[in-house]
Design a protein around this motif. Structure first.
Motif, short mmCIF file in Angstrom:
data_model
loop_
_atom_site.label_atom_id
_atom_site.label_comp_id
_atom_site.label_asym_id
_atom_site.label_seq_id
_atom_site.Cartn_x
_atom_site.Cartn_y
_atom_site.Cartn_z
N SER A 1 2.89 -0.85 1.56
CA SER A 1 1.91 -1.18 2.60
C SER A 1 2.37 -0.71 3.98
CB SER A 1 1.65 -2.69 2.62
OG SER A 1 2.84 -3.42 2.81
N ASN A 2 3.67 -0.75 4.24
CA ASN A 2 4.17 -0.31 5.55
C ASN A 2 3.92 1.18 5.78
OD1 ASN A 2 5.05 -2.82 6.32
ND2 ASN A 2 7.14 -2.52 5.59
N LEU A 3 3.96 1.96 4.70
CA LEU A 3 3.68 3.39 4.84
C LEU A 3 2.23 3.61 5.26
CD1 LEU A 3 5.50 4.88 1.70
CD2 LEU A 3 6.32 4.78 4.07
N PHE A 4 1.32 2.84 4.67
CA PHE A 4 -0.08 2.98 5.04
C PHE A 4 -0.31 2.52 6.48
CE2 PHE A 4 -4.36 1.05 5.37
CZ PHE A 4 -5.10 2.22 5.26
N LEU A 5 0.31 1.40 6.87
CA LEU A 5 0.12 0.88 8.23
C LEU A 5 0.68 1.84 9.27
CD1 LEU A 5 0.97 -2.90 7.64
CD2 LEU A 5 -1.29 -1.86 8.00
N GLY B 1 -2.03 1.98 -1.15
CA GLY B 1 -2.57 0.64 -1.36
C GLY B 1 -2.38 0.13 -2.78
N GLN B 2 -2.56 1.03 -3.75
CA GLN B 2 -2.42 0.60 -5.13
C GLN B 2 -0.96 0.34 -5.51
OE1 GLN B 2 -3.51 3.52 -8.02
NE2 GLN B 2 -2.45 5.20 -7.00
N LYS B 3 -0.04 0.80 -4.66
CA LYS B 3 1.38 0.61 -4.94
C LYS B 3 2.00 -0.41 -3.99
CE LYS B 3 1.93 5.22 -6.86
NZ LYS B 3 2.74 6.44 -6.92
N SER B 4 1.15 -1.27 -3.42
CA SER B 4 1.63 -2.29 -2.51
C SER B 4 1.68 -3.64 -3.22
CB SER B 4 0.70 -2.39 -1.29
OG SER B 4 0.70 -1.16 -0.58
#
Length: 259
Positions: free
Chosen positions: A212-216, A255-258
């Motif tokens: 999730s931090n990568l997406f944010l 997202g699917q890997k969070s």
């Protein structure tokens, strides 16, 4: 003869860096410099680079760093110290064909382009797949956002203040959008000479439970880009589409890997 600066950020790639450097040192075109940017890894990558550099000080230049700045920041340092007419980026876990620089420079002489781009070959455990496009896609330069597989006129980058702004992940995408907004003269070559190794230990491909931090972080980089280029985005439907598409793809992947 045009001089080429090959910028190689180096971070924890002791398994790959020698092959990477050897592929440049074996080029059929000889007017180049290799700029290795030490990004403060924890393995013996830089020991390998320094051993090579001690034998070839006129070809290999090492830029030291005090702290890890990530791929974007390391490339920015490389741009700062580059002296070539053209700049190209080579990731330190990848390698290139012996006619790579010669092929691009031949096109540079013919077209005097600001950006020359080709395709790549995916290397997965020694199995090689040519990912060359047929060149018929409309606005393909907006789709192929990899910073590698391209040569950039250094004068064009400096004149337009184009760099990676120190972005650590997914840095290629916004760099390419900023570049394309400056309306460069682009020349595409039907050639694949860049070998991309699928490194499962890289930041974006690594086995992280919660991504999730990568997406944010990606969203924050997009936000800053939108604030800086709001007027250009408003006037460009293709850029609006690219930003929306990138956000969607990143959400689906990370997202699917969070957790």
């Amino acid at each position: 003869m045009y001089k080429v600066s090959v910028i190689i950020p180096v971070y924890n790639v002791e398994k790959y860096i020698e092959a990477c450097l050897d592929s440049v040192l074996s080029q059929s075109y000889h007017n180049y410099e290799i700029i290795c940017v030490d990004d403060c890894g924890q393995d013996k990558s830089m020991d390998i680079v320094r051993a090579k550099q001690s034998c070839l000080p006129d070809k290999i230049r090492i830029i030291e760093s005090e702290e890890n700045v990530g791929l974007g920041g390391a490339r920015d340092k490389g741009i700062k110290y580059a002296s070539g007419d053209y700049i190209t980026f080579l990731d330190s876990d990848d390698y290139i064909r012996e006619d790579y620089i010669e092929t691009y420079i031949r096109e540079a002489k013919k077209e005097n382009a600001d950006v020359i781009y080709g395709s790549y070959i995916r290397d997965i455990n020694g199995k090689k797949v040519d990912c060359r496009s047929d060149g018929k896609e409309e606005l393909s330069e907006w789709i192929d956002v990899s910073a590698c597989t391209k040569f950039y006129k250094r004068e064009f980058l400096l004149k337009n203040n184009l760099d990676f702004r120190g972005i650590r992940i997914y840095e290629d995408e916004l760099f390419m959008y900023k570049l394309l907004l400056k309306s460069p003269v682009i020349s595409r070559i039907d050639y694949s000479g860049y070998y991309y190794i699928l490194n499962t230990e890289s930041i974006t491909k690594g086995k992280i439970t919660d991504r999730s931090n990568l997406f944010l972080e990606y969203v924050e980089n997009i936000r800053r880009f939108v604030l800086e280029y709001s007027r250009e985005i408003e006037q460009s439907d293709i850029l609006k589409y690219c930003l929306a598409s990138g956000l969607t793809a990143n959400l689906l992947y990370n997202g699917q890997k969070s957790g």
